[in-house]
Design an enzyme around this catalytic site. Structure first.
Site, short mmCIF file in Angstrom:
data_model
loop_
_atom_site.label_atom_id
_atom_site.label_comp_id
_atom_site.label_asym_id
_atom_site.label_seq_id
_atom_site.Cartn_x
_atom_site.Cartn_y
_atom_site.Cartn_z
N GLY A 148 0.83 -0.91 0.17
CA GLY A 148 0.40 0.13 0.10
C GLY A 148 0.73 1.38 -0.01
CB CYS A 149 0.21 4.34 -0.95
SG CYS A 149 -1.72 4.70 -0.71
CE1 TYR A 150 -1.47 8.10 4.18
CE2 TYR A 150 -3.42 6.81 3.94
CZ TYR A 150 -3.16 7.95 3.80
OH TYR A 150 -4.19 8.45 3.60
#
Ligand SMILES: NC(=O)c1ccc[n+]([C@@H]2O[C@H](COP(=O)([O-])OP(=O)(O)OC[C@H]3O[C@@H](n4cnc5c(N)ncnc54)[C@H](OP(=O)(O)O)[C@@H]3O)[C@@H](O)[C@H]2O)c1
Length: 345
Positions: A148-150
């Site tokens: 995921g990006c986070y």
């Protein structure tokens, strides 16, 4: 040339994959899927592609794992889950951009995603696709779970500290801000212009689904259970992500020593740039690139390190990282098709 399929090519990450792969020297596009736009040329749906591709979008049901060497699944979470085994039956290797194969523990998946995993037997085989941490395993993987990006921005900010055991694990706080494209292209009330413009808002504090993913990766690095307090925010910008991470240091350190340690930890990494001591990461300088910029600071009065980490959520946080993983799986240069700076202003 490796043949590539993109499932979900009409979404933000799928389109970004296509844009980046069009000029990739080692690949050619075999198929693109979309349910909504099936039968239409990709260049009709996205005029930015006009002159670059003449492929028509096809329904997912019409393609198989024998039609390509690598398939990217840029589908909503819980949609990819059931499709992966079918694609693996063909010759294709799979890079899943959704969260479906990121968590090793099926009960954690059920707890955070509120559905039973349909293929828990594949969770151990799936390699978490953060090249800076799992490069060797990615090279030989059949199934890569793209992070995921986070989790990408936060794990890269913390890995150099966690692996040294310098962190008081009882209090790790990650405060992160994302551009609106992080929510995908599908319309929703919370991402409408008038809801987001001229406003910064927190959401899903302490319950965001990326929390177990961050904790899984940090726990593996620490060799003990790690918990994180994670507070995501939505910013009135299209792309970009900034994470500011606070940790209590077990020992006194100067900012020069900390920056030197980060430099050394990431010295061979093509897509992680450590800023000079006391400089902070800024989304402006990573947007439209595959770079993660990291800035470190030490608050000596409180014996605390504060790390800032900026990425483009759609590139290092999704499609660029997926291509980095593809390069490793194909055995070509890891930076192939990705070696360009961001766009500023
Ligand atoms: N956006 C980000 O910054 C980001 C970052 C990291 C990871 N991710 C993850 O990447 C995945 C894709 O995200 P996105 O932002 O690209 O989403 P998106 O813009 O909403 O696109 C989703 C794509 O999936 C297709 N699709 C939806 N339901 C489908 C179904 N039942 N069967 C087949 N195709 C279906 C849609 O196409 P049609 O409607 O045309 O069929 C569309 O092409 C998600 O799992 C997301 O969590 C996103």
């Amino acid at each position: 040339m490796a043949k590539i399929g993109i499932a979900g090519a009409s979404g933000y990450t799928g389109l970004e994959l296509l844009r980046l792969l069009i000029n990739h020297p080692e690949t050619e596009i075999a198929f693109l899927t979309s349910e909504t736009y099936q039968g239409q040329l990709a260049s009709e749906v996205f005029p930015s592609l006009s002159g670059f591709t003449d492929i028509k979008l096809a329904p997912l049901e019409s393609v198989s794992g024998n039609d390509c060497d690598i398939i990217f699944l840029a589908l909503p979470h819980t949609t990819s889950m059931g499709k992966v085994p079918g694609f693996l039956e063909g010759r294709a290797k799979v890079i899943d951009l959704s969260a479906d194969y990121r968590l090793k523990d099926p009960s954690a998946f059920e707890e955070w995603y509120a559905v039973k995993h349909q293929h828990p037997e594949l969770l151990n085989e799936a390699v978490y696709g953060l090249p800076e941490i799992h490069r060797d395993a990615i090279k030989s993987a059949r199934l890569v779970a793209n992070p995921g990006c986070y989790p990408t921005s936060i794990t890269l900010a913390l890995a150099p500290l966690i692996t040294e055991n310098w962190v008081d694990l009882s209090c790790i706080v990650a405060d992160a801000k994302s551009g609106v494209s992080g929510a995908g292209r599908k319309a929703s009330l919370g991402t409408q212009f008038s809801e987001v413009n001229e406003s910064v808002s927190a959401y899903n504090i302490a319950v965001h689904r990326h929390t177990p993913e961050i904790e899984q990766e940090l726990s593996a690095l620490a060799n003990t259970e790690v918990r994180v307090s994670f507070s995501p925010h939505l910013m009135p910008m299209t792309r970009g992500m900034l994470s500011t991470v606070y940790i209590n240091l077990k020992q006194d350190m100067s900012v020069e020593d900390l920056a030197g340690h980060f430099q050394k930890f990431y010295q061979d990494e093509p897509f992680v740039r450590i800023l000079p001591p006391g400089k902070y990461a800024n989304t402006h300088f990573t947007v439209s690139s595959n770079f993660c910029d990291i800035g470190v600071q030490v608050d000596r009065r409180n014996q605390r390190a504060i790390i800032t980490s900026a990425i483009d959520n759609l590139i290092k946080g999704a499609s660029g990282q997926a291509i980095q993983n593809m390069n490793l799986m194909l055995g070509v240069s890891e930076t192939s098709g990705l070696n360009f700076p961001g766009i500023f202003p």
